[in-house]
Scaffold this active site. Structure first.
Site, PDB file in Angstrom:
ATOM      1  N   HIS A   1       0.811  -1.217   0.000  1.00  0.00           N
ATOM      2  CA  HIS A   1       0.000   0.000   0.000  1.00  0.00           C
ATOM      3  C   HIS A   1       0.844   1.267   0.000  1.00  0.00           C
ATOM      4  O   HIS A   1       1.960   1.286   0.524  1.00  0.00           O
ATOM      5  CB  HIS A   1      -1.009  -0.003   1.152  1.00  0.00           C
TER       6      HIS A   1
ATOM      7  N   ASP B   1      -0.145   4.311   1.266  1.00  0.00           N
ATOM      8  CA  ASP B   1      -0.370   5.280   2.347  1.00  0.00           C
ATOM      9  C   ASP B   1       0.389   4.904   3.616  1.00  0.00           C
ATOM     10  O   ASP B   1       0.797   3.751   3.800  1.00  0.00           O
ATOM     11  CB  ASP B   1      -1.868   5.408   2.659  1.00  0.00           C
TER      12      ASP B   1
ATOM     13  N   ASP C   1       6.465   0.656   6.498  1.00  0.00           N
ATOM     14  CA  ASP C   1       5.095   0.172   6.338  1.00  0.00           C
ATOM     15  C   ASP C   1       4.367   1.181   5.459  1.00  0.00           C
ATOM     16  O   ASP C   1       3.914   2.199   5.951  1.00  0.00           O
ATOM     17  CB  ASP C   1       4.446   0.038   7.724  1.00  0.00           C
TER      18      ASP C   1
ATOM     19  N   GLU D   1      -4.890   1.819   3.079  1.00  0.00           N
ATOM     20  CA  GLU D   1      -4.839   0.582   3.873  1.00  0.00           C
ATOM     21  C   GLU D   1      -4.954   0.884   5.354  1.00  0.00           C
ATOM     22  O   GLU D   1      -5.587   0.175   6.116  1.00  0.00           O
ATOM     23  CB  GLU D   1      -3.528  -0.167   3.579  1.00  0.00           C
ATOM     24  N   GLU D   2      -4.324   1.980   5.747  1.00  0.00           N
ATOM     25  CA  GLU D   2      -4.220   2.290   7.170  1.00  0.00           C
ATOM     26  C   GLU D   2      -5.511   2.838   7.769  1.00  0.00           C
ATOM     27  O   GLU D   2      -5.574   3.089   8.968  1.00  0.00           O
ATOM     28  CB  GLU D   2      -3.078   3.297   7.409  1.00  0.00           C
TER      29      GLU D   2
ATOM     30  N   ASP E   1       3.580  -6.849   3.521  1.00  0.00           N
ATOM     31  CA  ASP E   1       3.154  -5.864   4.519  1.00  0.00           C
ATOM     32  C   ASP E   1       3.184  -6.479   5.921  1.00  0.00           C
ATOM     33  O   ASP E   1       2.182  -6.500   6.627  1.00  0.00           O
ATOM     34  CB  ASP E   1       1.729  -5.385   4.164  1.00  0.00           C
TER      35      ASP E   1
ATOM     36  N   HIS F   1       4.139   1.940  12.842  1.00  0.00           N
ATOM     37  CA  HIS F   1       3.144   2.800  13.499  1.00  0.00           C
ATOM     38  C   HIS F   1       3.732   3.488  14.741  1.00  0.00           C
ATOM     39  O   HIS F   1       3.014   3.936  15.616  1.00  0.00           O
ATOM     40  CB  HIS F   1       1.855   2.038  13.883  1.00  0.00           C
TER      41      HIS F   1
END
Ligand SMILES: [Zn+2]
Length: 373
Positions: free
Chosen positions: A76, A78, A106, A139-140, A163, A348
């Site tokens: 992804h 984003d 990520d 995705e997030e 991922d 994250h």
């Protein structure tokens, strides 16, 4: 076989392009520009209307022969916040941010791997499985890109999402996830003048929360009360409170059982307070976030990845996860998709890292998975 130096350069360039969720256009522009010289066909789907992103999901096709199988590769575009102005710092064994932001490994590590593989196959005449690179948005924020992807643009029956953490982990099994919101409608009243006329939705919420078991309920089932909001002013007996929860399980039946038990408890509590005031109400709303995945171990894609890892003197093993990824939606749409780690860690967070050895290994493994000799 892959060009490590070029792949690292791609990664470093990608993380320096801001792309918090819904603002992925610049990353897509970079990708298209980077592979322009190979003249590969690509398409954007129309998912932006539903995801709210600047752009749709990007699908790039790298075909070898119509006789060959086709595989989806996905990552992804984003990132989570804080993801603006990322400054990657190169250490001996890893890349990190300056700790004012996330790093964005990520999932830009996955993107860099996919681009490197496409470029390598485009430059060398090595026979390979046909590739459909599905580069997703959002995705997030609930896997929205993959959720609304136009699956008619893909003909693959198997796929690899890049991922996850280490390439020694191949996620083949994951839980379903439901969000559910309990709304307590109490009775408002002035807290100083006539509080006895009110029913506090916050107090009742406390009663409800006490009844809900949270944490790891079973080995494969978790429940979390993540957010609570209620009340309108300090001097008003609160009229409305919302309790937002999430349940995940590998077993659909367990989710149903637990939610039914909660519903029964809610009905009892509602009955009790309705006797005092008919206006009192408790409602519960459920939303499916994603379905579980469970790819059989003898599936072609798993076998190929394990063999490719072995060839690279590495051990990749099928594992279960408690999380969800775009893979959940690919599986839902009939594509047997696994999730391979890329070397990212502590994602994250501002301490996010990319372990270089694993990053390169993951790319070699995916490359060898796709080589068709
Ligand atoms: Zn991710």
């Amino acid at each position: 076989m892959i060009n490590k130096k070029r792949m690292l350069k791609t990664f470093l360039e990608l993380v320096q392009i801001d792309s918090e969720s819904r603002k992925e256009k610049k990353v897509a522009d970079y990708i298209i520009k980077k592979i322009a010289k190979y003249k590969l066909p690509y398409k954007f789907d129309k998912s932006k209307k539903k995801t709210g992103s600047e752009i749709g999901n990007l699908i790039i096709y790298k075909k070898f022969s119509s006789k060959n199988k086709t595989i989806v590769l996905s990552s992804h575009m984003d990132t989570v916040v804080p993801g603006l102005g990322i400054k990657p710092i190169i250490k001996k064994n890893h890349i990190q941010s300056d700790e004012n932001t996330i790093l964005g490994a990520d999932d830009k590590s996955g993107l860099a791997i996919i681009l490197e593989i496409i470029e390598t196959f485009a430059e060398k005449k090595i026979p390979h499985l046909n590739i459909e690179a599905a580069i997703t948005t959002c995705e997030e924020i609930g896997l929205l890109g993959a959720k609304f992807l136009d699956y008619k643009l893909l003909k693959s029956k198997s796929g690899i999402v890049l991922d996850s953490t280490s390439p020694d982990r191949l996620v083949v099994k994951g839980p379903s996830s439901d969000y559910f919101t309990i709304t307590v409608t109490g009775i408002e009243a002035h807290s100083g003048i006539n509080p006895e006329k009110g029913i506090s939705s916050i107090k009742v919420s406390a009663e409800i929360i006490n009844k809900i078991k949270t944490g790891k309920i079973f080995k494969d089932t978790t429940l979390n009360i993540g957010k609570i909001k209620g009340g309108s002013a300090i001097n008003i007996v609160p009229g409305k409170t919302e309790i937002q929860c999430e349940i995940r399980s590998h077993r659909e039946k367990i989710i149903n059982n637990i939610l039914n038990k909660i519903k029964t408890d809610l009905m009892k509590i509602e009955k009790k307070y309705k006797k005092i005031n008919k206006g009192f109400m408790i409602t519960m709303k459920k939303e499916r976030i994603y379905d579980s995945i469970d790819i059989p171990k003898n599936e072609m894609i798993i076998q190929r990845i394990i063999a490719a890892a072995k060839k690279n003197n590495f051990k990749t093993l099928p594992v279960e996860t408690g999380g969800g990824a775009d893979a959940n939606f690919f599986v839902k749409n009939g594509i047997n998709t696994v999730n391979l780690g890329t070397g990212m860690r502590e994602f994250h967070t501002k301490k996010e890292k990319l372990i270089l050895k694993e990053f390169y290994k993951a790319a070699e493994i995916v490359f060898d998975t796709l080589v068709d000799i």
